[in-house]
Design a protein around this motif. Sequence first.
Motif, PDB file in Angstrom:
ATOM      1  N   ASP A   1      -7.058   4.079  -1.524  1.00  0.00           N
ATOM      2  CA  ASP A   1      -8.424   3.621  -1.795  1.00  0.00           C
ATOM      3  C   ASP A   1      -8.681   2.384  -0.939  1.00  0.00           C
ATOM      4  O   ASP A   1      -8.157   1.311  -1.240  1.00  0.00           O
ATOM      5  N   PRO A   2      -9.451   2.525   0.143  1.00  0.00           N
ATOM      6  CA  PRO A   2      -9.693   1.388   1.038  1.00  0.00           C
ATOM      7  C   PRO A   2     -10.296   0.183   0.308  1.00  0.00           C
ATOM      8  O   PRO A   2      -9.992  -0.960   0.651  1.00  0.00           O
ATOM      9  N   ASN A   3     -11.121   0.422  -0.695  1.00  0.00           N
ATOM     10  CA  ASN A   3     -11.713  -0.705  -1.417  1.00  0.00           C
ATOM     11  C   ASN A   3     -10.661  -1.472  -2.200  1.00  0.00           C
ATOM     12  O   ASN A   3     -10.722  -2.700  -2.284  1.00  0.00           O
ATOM     13  N   ARG A   4      -9.712  -0.776  -2.789  1.00  0.00           N
ATOM     14  CA  ARG A   4      -8.624  -1.440  -3.523  1.00  0.00           C
ATOM     15  C   ARG A   4      -7.788  -2.288  -2.558  1.00  0.00           C
ATOM     16  O   ARG A   4      -7.390  -3.410  -2.872  1.00  0.00           O
ATOM     17  N   ILE A   5      -7.544  -1.752  -1.373  1.00  0.00           N
ATOM     18  CA  ILE A   5      -6.770  -2.489  -0.373  1.00  0.00           C
ATOM     19  C   ILE A   5      -7.518  -3.742   0.072  1.00  0.00           C
ATOM     20  O   ILE A   5      -6.941  -4.817   0.173  1.00  0.00           O
ATOM     21  N   LEU A   6      -8.816  -3.617   0.317  1.00  0.00           N
ATOM     22  CA  LEU A   6      -9.603  -4.778   0.738  1.00  0.00           C
ATOM     23  C   LEU A   6      -9.712  -5.841  -0.341  1.00  0.00           C
ATOM     24  O   LEU A   6      -9.694  -7.034  -0.046  1.00  0.00           O
TER      25      LEU A   6
ATOM     26  N   PRO B   1       1.802 -14.513  -3.550  1.00  0.00           N
ATOM     27  CA  PRO B   1       1.139 -13.404  -4.235  1.00  0.00           C
ATOM     28  C   PRO B   1       1.562 -12.054  -3.646  1.00  0.00           C
ATOM     29  O   PRO B   1       1.572 -11.882  -2.437  1.00  0.00           O
ATOM     30  N   ILE B   2       1.927 -11.141  -4.524  1.00  0.00           N
ATOM     31  CA  ILE B   2       2.283  -9.785  -4.130  1.00  0.00           C
ATOM     32  C   ILE B   2       1.419  -8.849  -4.962  1.00  0.00           C
ATOM     33  O   ILE B   2       1.485  -8.855  -6.188  1.00  0.00           O
ATOM     34  N   ILE B   3       0.589  -8.055  -4.283  1.00  0.00           N
ATOM     35  CA  ILE B   3      -0.392  -7.216  -4.957  1.00  0.00           C
ATOM     36  C   ILE B   3      -0.117  -5.745  -4.665  1.00  0.00           C
ATOM     37  O   ILE B   3       0.075  -5.364  -3.509  1.00  0.00           O
ATOM     38  N   ALA B   4      -0.129  -4.912  -5.698  1.00  0.00           N
ATOM     39  CA  ALA B   4       0.024  -3.468  -5.529  1.00  0.00           C
ATOM     40  C   ALA B   4      -1.346  -2.835  -5.305  1.00  0.00           C
ATOM     41  O   ALA B   4      -2.293  -3.107  -6.031  1.00  0.00           O
ATOM     42  N   ALA B   5      -1.452  -2.018  -4.260  1.00  0.00           N
ATOM     43  CA  ALA B   5      -2.712  -1.330  -3.962  1.00  0.00           C
ATOM     44  C   ALA B   5      -2.423   0.142  -3.687  1.00  0.00           C
ATOM     45  O   ALA B   5      -2.777   0.676  -2.645  1.00  0.00           O
TER      46      ALA B   5
ATOM     47  N   VAL C   1       0.852  -1.184   0.000  1.00  0.00           N
ATOM     48  CA  VAL C   1       0.000   0.000   0.000  1.00  0.00           C
ATOM     49  C   VAL C   1       0.891   1.238   0.000  1.00  0.00           C
ATOM     50  O   VAL C   1       1.820   1.344   0.789  1.00  0.00           O
ATOM     51  N   SER C   2       0.594   2.152  -0.897  1.00  0.00           N
ATOM     52  CA  SER C   2       1.328   3.408  -1.004  1.00  0.00           C
ATOM     53  C   SER C   2       0.364   4.479  -1.492  1.00  0.00           C
ATOM     54  O   SER C   2      -0.662   4.169  -2.080  1.00  0.00           O
ATOM     55  N   HIS C   3       0.706   5.725  -1.270  1.00  0.00           N
ATOM     56  CA  HIS C   3      -0.107   6.813  -1.822  1.00  0.00           C
ATOM     57  C   HIS C   3       0.101   6.935  -3.323  1.00  0.00           C
ATOM     58  O   HIS C   3      -0.655   7.620  -3.997  1.00  0.00           O
TER      59      HIS C   3
END
Length: 54
Positions: A48-53, A33-37, A7-9
């Motif tokens: 974006d909290p929804n992207r993180i969830l 798995p490594i996901i960028a959010a 998670v990053s801005h």
Amino acid sequence: MIGIVVVSHSVKVSEGICDMVEQISASGTGKLPIIAAGGNSEGKLGTDPNRILD
């Protein structure tokens, strides 16, 4: 399965970190798995909290 959510801005920063980790770790073989959010819902700076969830 346990994974990592970066998670990053900034979208570019989170994607860059994911690329780097995949290249230098065993996750490059698809085991972890490594996901960028990064960024907000408009692709700009923020979070974006929804992207993180997701």
